[in-house]
Design an enzyme around this catalytic site. Structure first.
Site, PDB file in Angstrom:
ATOM      1  N   ASN A   1       0.828  -1.219   0.000  1.00 52.64           N
ATOM      2  CA  ASN A   1       0.000   0.000   0.000  1.00 52.64           C
ATOM      3  C   ASN A   1       0.858   1.263   0.000  1.00 52.64           C
ATOM      4  O   ASN A   1       0.363   2.349   0.260  1.00 52.64           O
ATOM      5  CB  ASN A   1      -0.949  -0.007   1.213  1.00 52.64           C
ATOM      6  CG  ASN A   1      -0.192   0.012   2.539  1.00 52.64           C
ATOM      7  OD1 ASN A   1       1.032   0.101   2.571  1.00 52.64           O
ATOM      8  ND2 ASN A   1      -0.923  -0.083   3.643  1.00 52.64           N
TER       9      ASN A   1
ATOM     10  N   GLU B   1       1.684   4.141   7.528  1.00 54.07           N
ATOM     11  CA  GLU B   1       0.622   3.676   6.647  1.00 54.07           C
ATOM     12  C   GLU B   1       0.032   4.862   5.884  1.00 54.07           C
ATOM     13  O   GLU B   1       0.271   6.022   6.234  1.00 54.07           O
ATOM     14  CB  GLU B   1      -0.460   2.985   7.495  1.00 54.07           C
ATOM     15  CG  GLU B   1       0.028   1.730   8.219  1.00 54.07           C
ATOM     16  CD  GLU B   1       0.193   0.518   7.301  1.00 54.07           C
ATOM     17  OE1 GLU B   1       0.508   0.693   6.103  1.00 54.07           O
ATOM     18  OE2 GLU B   1       0.020  -0.616   7.787  1.00 54.07           O
TER      19      GLU B   1
END
Ligand code: F6R
Length: 260
Positions: free
Chosen positions: A138, A145
């Site tokens: 991702n 993140e």
């Protein structure tokens, strides 16, 4: 960003290892930022070979790891402490007192102070000379993140469901993947003198393309490396397969001026 595309992960990792070895030979007291996971395994194997066969010394090197799972003691089989000792440190002559890995066993009430101290240790060591990174499917770097502040510092983060799923393979069947981690921030990473990002396999192709050729966005944390003056991305062909400008990267690599 410099993009180096090699036929396979092994040859890309050998190039990255050679670069690190050149830094350590020039500056034996260098500070390295290190990553875990499958991406740096061949790089670490090559550094071990250089140590054993070509006398590359880590005696005066300081290392800082990017991240650790919260809740895992260093001795846990899936902790990043265990990973680093198994895959690198016990095979080289690093001084254990110069090895820094965030602790997974910090009390919640001490976390902020602990993270500030980790940053302080990096500063005391003179900053990180070269930071090794993998890239998440991702686009994460460290455990920053999507959505992480591009100026973030070492802190606690919640893992994305996809990251927990991707990392399941490193845990025993009945062992849950921790939800929380301590990770250096993107701001911390960007302060390293040089960055070496390793991306291998088709699963990374989309994230690599977004990071290298897409817009700068906190939703693709690795795109923050576009802001860095000395970031080199080492890829195999599969991870490079979604890039639009591969021919150009090959051209630049072939025609690189000699280092001085
Ligand atoms: C590991 C880390 C992560 C990994 C990334 C890729 O310390 O910070 O960002 O680099 O999740 O993991 P692998 O290499 O296992 O695909």
């Amino acid at each position: 960003m410099e993009v180096i595309i090699q036929p396979d992960a092994h040859s890309a990792s050998v190039l990255a290892a050679r670069h690190i070895a050149a830094i350590l030979r020039r500056q034996p007291t260098a500070t390295l930022g290190l990553a875990t996971g499958s991406s740096p395994l061949a790089l670490y194997a090559e550094l071990i070979r250089l140590h054993r066969e070509e006398g590359l010394s880590f005696q005066h090197v300081t290392t800082f790891n990017l991240d650790e799972y919260l809740g895992l003691p260093p001795s846990h089989s899936s902790s990043y402490h265990t990973f680093m000792w198994q895959n690198l440190f016990r095979h080289i002559n690093v001084n254990p007192a110069r090895v820094f890995i965030p602790s997974g066993k910090v009390e919640a009430s001490d976390l902020d102070k602990y993270c500030a101290r980790y940053e302080e240790e990096i500063r005391k060591a003179g900053g990180i000379d070269l930071q090794v990174l993998g890239i998440g499917g991702n686009g994460h770097i460290g455990f920053n993140e999507p959505g992480s502040s591009l100026s973030s510092r070492t802190r606690i983060k919640t893992l994305a469901p996809q990251t927990m799923e991707d990392n399941r393979r490193h845990f025993d069947a009945n062992d849950p993947v921790p939800l929380h981690v301590i990770t250096m921030g993107i701001g911390t990473i960007l302060e390293a003198g040089e960055i070496c990002l390793l991306g291998f396999g088709e699963k990374k192709a989309q994230a690599v393309a977004a990071a290298v050729e897409g817009p700068l966005s906190s939703y693709v944390p690795a795109s923050a490396l576009q802001l860095h003056q000395k970031a080199v991305v080492y890829l195999d062909e599969a991870a490079a397969s979604h890039l639009h400008h591969s021919e150009y990267y090959h051209w630049v690599h072939r025609n690189k001026p000699d280092e001085h």
